[in-house]
Write an enzyme that holds these catalytic residues in place. Structure first.
Site, short mmCIF file in Angstrom:
data_model
loop_
_atom_site.label_atom_id
_atom_site.label_comp_id
_atom_site.label_asym_id
_atom_site.label_seq_id
_atom_site.Cartn_x
_atom_site.Cartn_y
_atom_site.Cartn_z
N SER A 81 0.85 -1.19 0.00
CA SER A 81 0.00 0.00 0.00
C SER A 81 0.90 1.25 0.00
O SER A 81 1.70 1.42 -0.91
CB SER A 81 -0.96 -0.04 1.19
OG SER A 81 -1.98 0.91 1.04
N HIS A 127 -6.64 -5.81 -1.81
CA HIS A 127 -5.60 -4.95 -1.25
C HIS A 127 -4.77 -5.76 -0.25
O HIS A 127 -4.86 -5.61 0.97
CB HIS A 127 -6.23 -3.74 -0.58
CG HIS A 127 -5.28 -2.61 -0.34
ND1 HIS A 127 -4.62 -1.96 -1.36
CD2 HIS A 127 -4.87 -2.01 0.81
CE1 HIS A 127 -3.86 -1.01 -0.86
NE2 HIS A 127 -3.99 -1.02 0.45
N ASP A 145 -8.38 -5.19 -6.23
CA ASP A 145 -8.10 -4.17 -5.22
C ASP A 145 -8.99 -2.95 -5.44
O ASP A 145 -8.90 -2.29 -6.47
CB ASP A 145 -6.63 -3.77 -5.31
CG ASP A 145 -6.17 -2.92 -4.13
OD1 ASP A 145 -7.02 -2.29 -3.48
OD2 ASP A 145 -4.96 -2.88 -3.87
#
Length: 655
Positions: A487, A604, A572
């Site tokens: 991320s 994600h 995601d």
């Protein structure tokens, strides 16, 4: 990309004799995890694998006996569940392939019937609430009417009847119920300036009125009402009619009439309030934790001081209260240490006995794990940050290959304790450094907002300074430093290779954004209430071309000359596949190399064990090639059914 290099030699292999921990022991499903005690205290539920290797919920008597699997997920695995307070139903959330459109499901333990309580296609459920005053129902936020906001719905567990309880006017990010399970509080966001407003109503039928507000650069949050409904427990950095503003958050009670402080409960000048434990019958605070470099508890209520003293002596690592019986006499607690499997214990407050329920990963008992130490690191502009260092067992801690593991968020933080990534890398011969760079949460509003509009600038410089600290202290070999993260940590990996290529020998990016403008333009609709906050913290990259081009690694692909591995979940919803696709396209267009793998049924991050093990096997081969660490055993039986596809960058360019 083939998983080549198994058993290949490296300088570390000749000196490090610590047995290799298989990837599946660290990243496969736990043996058992997340035990939750039933409201009546007679049973507990936990997560474990079905005979198909998929995480499901099991229930067993506290007194012992055979456990029963009460759910039947066959692919992704269940990760979030809890008991309903009627003692009959278990509730769990599940999405599809990582799309994060979670539905709430209820399992009737008497009939074994499983019901989707929120069977609305394309909707997401949020903010599930329960109360002992209404054990047969729940409140749940659903973005059914408007995909950008969550209206609160009241759902009857017995038959699934759903009615609208409170409509979201478009700006509410959090709802607060009173002791009678009525929504009487709301935290709204102000899109004009990014501030937050606390509103209350005296009764369910009354008009809303504002009693407090927090500007963008202040910190605030609400826990619950007092039992009589005349006050609210809040964490705050501002003065509510008493004293002065503070850097770190204080836990206080404010009046529901005018928002003024009526009671100061706890604070720490070094760090924000962490966990808060309540007595649910009386709506009073039992204990509060703070975490500067390691979690510590302060017992507030005289009724639990003896309990926390006893538990603190019994726990080897850090204590968390996982669940409590309805009468608050039986607790399940976790013990998370740096160098042993997570432990879960049953605590009987009447007898004072603490009994081990299980180890989450008992196979780790056969291996040597590495301790994690905390450090305060000075950075180049004179600021200080907390960092955690894990060193490989059995090697002299000098001139080691180093992996800088960057946390996501970035408005999150690293903590001392159990960390499978740190153990994996240390076992392979790497020093592992994790840092709470500016913009990390938990260290007060000043440290948080020093990161505003600093993506690729001082936030990245903190990472460079952390590496420099490890080199100067003698732990790291400057020529063998890798950067890895997911991320925001993935962004930091791209930015590190693009903006400071001299610092790193390679990088691993997991679901990291490459282009800040397209990132903010493609966030989920239900992020709308926090959009202004994102703009203020990231920078106005949707308007400011110069800022966007300076901070987005996409525009600096030609500068990335060190090896890069990118891994992406196809579903995601936060950092969409297009982010990684365009980065790979940009690198291919200027002739720089990149390895790119997509997991078709992930979002994600990687939830399914075959995908997790597959990814970490790929990553460790990649790191070994460029940093000369060890490579563990191949486990083809543990990666069977993975969804990885290695993408040829030329194919994206052609598309």
């Amino acid at each position: 990309r083939a998983l080549r290099g198994r058993g290949r030699s490296s300088p570390l292999l000749s000196t490090m004799t610590t047995p290799l921990i298989p990837q599946s022991v660290l990243f496969g499903n736990p043996d058992k995890a997340e035990p939750k005690i039933s409201p009546d205290g007679s049973k507990y539920a936990y997560l474990s694998s079905s005979d198909k290797g998929v995480l499901n919920v099991f229930v067993v008597q506290v007194s012992g006996g055979e456990a029963k699997m009460v759910t039947n997920d066959t692919h992704r695995g269940i990760r979030m569940f809890d008991w309903a307070l009627d003692n009959v139903h278990l509730l769990y959330k599940q999405d599809v392939g990582g799309d994060e459109n979670f539905h709430v499901h209820a399992v009737n333990l008497k009939t074994d019937v499983v019901r989707d309580l929120t069977p609305f296609e394309g909707c997401r459920c949020d903010a599930l609430m329960m109360s002992k005053t209404a054990p047969g129902s729940i409140l749940v936020g659903i973005n059914l009417r408007d995909k950008s906001v969550f209206d609160m719905h009241r759902v009857e567990l017995a038959d699934g009847t759903t009615v609208l309880d409170t409509e979201n006017p478009g700006d509410v990010a959090q709802w607060v119920v009173d002791h009678d399970f009525k929504i009487r509080g709301a935290v709204a966001t102000v899109q004009a300036d990014g501030s937050k407003v606390l509103k209350v109503r005296d009764t369910y039928e009354s008009e809303w009125r504002e009693i407090a507000s927090w500007p963008h650069d202040e910190s605030g949050g609400v826990h619950r009402f007092t039992k009589d409904g005349t006050g609210l427990f809040v964490e705050t950095s501002i003065a509510h009619g008493k004293g002065e503003n503070s850097d770190t958050t204080r836990l206080i009670v404010v009046s529901a009439a005018d928002g003024k402080e009526t009671q100061m409960i706890a604070s720490d000048p070094r760090c924000d309030v962490e966990d808060v434990e309540f007595d649910d019958d009386e709506d009073i605070i039992e204990a509060v934790s703070f975490d500067y470099d390691k979690k510590e508890w302060i017992a507030i209520s005289d009724g639990v001081k003896k309990d926390y003293q006893l538990l603190t002596k019994e726990i080897k690592g850090t204590l968390s209260i996982i669940s409590k019986s309805a009468d608050n006499r039986k607790w399940i607690v976790s013990d998370l240490g740096d160098s042993f499997s997570p432990r879960f214990c049953f605590y009987d407050r009447d007898t004072g006995k603490v009994d081990l329920l299980f180890l989450a990963r008992p196979k780790l008992e056969a291996y040597t794990l590495a301790p994690m130490t905390s450090h305060v690191v000075s950075v180049s502009d004179g600021e200080k940050m907390v960092a955690y260092l894990t060193l490989p067992p059995g090697l002299e801690p000098k001139a080691l290959p180093l992996v800088l593991v960057v946390h996501g968020g970035p408005w999150a933080r690293d903590r001392w304790g159990w960390n499978p990534q740190a153990q994996w890398l240390a076992n392979r011969g790497y020093a592992v450094l994790m840092v709470n760079f500016r913009a990390s949460t938990g260290y007060g509003k000043r440290w948080l907002h020093l990161g505003d509009a600093q993506w690729g600038l001082t936030m990245q410089q903190d990472l460079t300074d952390a590496v420099e600290w490890a080199v100067k202290e003698g732990y790291a070999d400057r020529a063998r430093v890798a950067i890895l993260g997911g991320s925001y940590g993935g962004y930091a990996t791209l930015a590190g290779l693009a903006f400071t290529p001299e610092v790193y020998c390679c990088g691993v990016d997991i679901v990291g954004p490459a282009h800040l403008r397209t990132l903010l333009q493609s966030v989920p609709a239900y992020w709308a209430p926090m959009k202004k906050m994102l703009t203020l913290r990231v920078g106005d990259v949707e308007v400011d071309d110069e800022l966007n081009k300076r901070a987005s690694p996409f525009y600096h692909a030609k500068k990335i000359v060190k090896p890069l591995l990118i891994a992406q979940g196809a579903n995601d919803p936060r950092v969409k596949q297009a982010e990684s696709d365009q980065m790979v396209q940009a690198m291919h267009s200027v002739g720089t190399k990149v390895e790119y793998v997509i997991y078709a049924d992930e979002g994600h991050g990687f939830a399914r064990p075959p995908n997790r093990v597959d990814f970490y096997q790929r990553a460790e081969v990649f790191l070994s090639e460029h940093c000369k660490g060890r490579v563990g055993p191949a486990e083809p039986d543990q990666t069977e059914g993975h969804s990885a596809t290695v993408i040829d960058p030329a194919s994206l360019a052609a598309a």
